[in-house]
Design an enzyme around this catalytic site. Structure first.
Site, PDB file in Angstrom:
ATOM      1  N   ARG A  52       0.845  -1.199   0.000  1.00  0.00           N
ATOM      2  CA  ARG A  52       0.000   0.000   0.000  1.00  0.00           C
ATOM      3  C   ARG A  52       0.877   1.244   0.000  1.00  0.00           C
ATOM      4  O   ARG A  52       1.635   1.474   0.948  1.00  0.00           O
ATOM      5  CB  ARG A  52      -0.918  -0.008   1.228  1.00  0.00           C
ATOM      6  CG  ARG A  52      -1.910   1.145   1.283  1.00  0.00           C
ATOM      7  CD  ARG A  52      -2.822   0.979   2.498  1.00  0.00           C
ATOM      8  NE  ARG A  52      -3.900   1.963   2.525  1.00  0.00           N
ATOM      9  CZ  ARG A  52      -3.811   3.151   3.102  1.00  0.00           C
ATOM     10  NH1 ARG A  52      -2.680   3.522   3.707  1.00  0.00           N
ATOM     11  NH2 ARG A  52      -4.834   3.982   3.079  1.00  0.00           N
ATOM     12  N   SER A 121     -13.101  -3.344  -1.098  1.00  0.00           N
ATOM     13  CA  SER A 121     -13.490  -2.744   0.178  1.00  0.00           C
ATOM     14  C   SER A 121     -14.981  -2.470   0.169  1.00  0.00           C
ATOM     15  O   SER A 121     -15.502  -1.841  -0.758  1.00  0.00           O
ATOM     16  CB  SER A 121     -12.732  -1.432   0.407  1.00  0.00           C
ATOM     17  OG  SER A 121     -11.371  -1.669   0.667  1.00  0.00           O
ATOM     18  N   LYS A 151      -6.341   5.040  10.003  1.00  0.00           N
ATOM     19  CA  LYS A 151      -7.460   5.809   9.450  1.00  0.00           C
ATOM     20  C   LYS A 151      -8.432   6.145  10.575  1.00  0.00           C
ATOM     21  O   LYS A 151      -9.482   5.503  10.714  1.00  0.00           O
ATOM     22  CB  LYS A 151      -8.166   5.002   8.351  1.00  0.00           C
ATOM     23  CG  LYS A 151      -7.335   4.775   7.100  1.00  0.00           C
ATOM     24  CD  LYS A 151      -8.175   4.080   6.038  1.00  0.00           C
ATOM     25  CE  LYS A 151      -7.405   3.923   4.750  1.00  0.00           C
ATOM     26  NZ  LYS A 151      -8.245   3.271   3.688  1.00  0.00           N
TER      27      LYS A 151
END
Length: 222
Positions: A52, A121, A151
């Site tokens: 990522r 997702s 997050k």
């Protein structure tokens, strides 16, 4: 190929998307820690890694992704790229994980081919999961189930959603968001096939041990 097997059988129990799932996040890992930290997790038995990186330097990202793919394959692990099907293709990754604002599953499938693993997702929305299944996703991810240091503003998903998804989807389910070896038990019991983690593994005093604990916890419920 993993994607073909998963799509053909549509049985979460036969999918390679199982156990601890490391998100090798470049906001969390420096360039010189990316491969060593991932290797420690792989030595703990983890067999799922996602690269990522939201950065704009594609040459660097491609070099890192290729190195991570090679490392994962040395351990018999899968390496999936976050967000970017083109990068996944060029790096020789096993697939791509798509968010709500990324390319469509159909576009990713066309680019990567039938053997690629495509994850989607679904946040806290089971409707997204049904749509992803119809579009040909190989797994779906829900979360955040716990407060996430990565997050903090992420939408929260209730445990009841995971239970409902397990009852209605014969597709691998990944839980994400604030997961550690100490809090993943309820998620496994509710039906998660895999649990994705960043800080829950990478910030542990012993990465290998954390990966092993999380992986073993998920395996208890296979």
């Amino acid at each position: 190929m993993p994607g073909e097997a998963t799509a053909a059988v549509m049985d979460h129990r036969l999918s390679p998307i199982r156990g601890a799932y490391l998100i090798a996040d470049r906001e969390h890992l420096s360039a010189d820690r990316l491969l060593p930290a991932t290797r420690e997790a792989l030595e703990g038995g983890l067999r799922l890694v996602q690269y990522r990186d939201k950065g704009t330097d594609r040459d660097r990202r491609l070099e890192e992704a290729r190195s991570l793919v090679a490392l994962c394959h040395d351990y018999g692990a899968l390496c999936i790229v976050n967000d970017d099907p083109g990068l996944a293709r060029d790096a020789g990754a096993d697939g791509v994980h798509l968010g709500g604002d990324d390319a469509s599953i159909a576009e990713a499938r066309q680019l990567l081919g039938p053997g690629a693993i495509i994850g989607a997702s679904c946040y806290n929305d089971i409707g997204r999961a049904f749509a992803a299944r119809r579009a040909g996703a190989d797994y779906v991810a829900f979360g955040s189930f716990y407060p996430s240091p990565t997050k903090p503003a992420a939408v929260r998903a209730p445990l009841s959603l995971l239970k409902r998804a397990r009852a209605q989807l014969d597709l691998p389910i990944v839980a994400i968001g604030g997961i550690t070896p100490d809090n993943a038990g309820p998620l496994a019991l509710a039906g998660a096939d895999a649990a994705a983690a960043i800080s829950g593994i990478l910030d542990a005093p012993d990465i290998r041990e954390a990966a092993q604990r999380l992986n073993n916890l998920l395996r208890l419920h296979w």
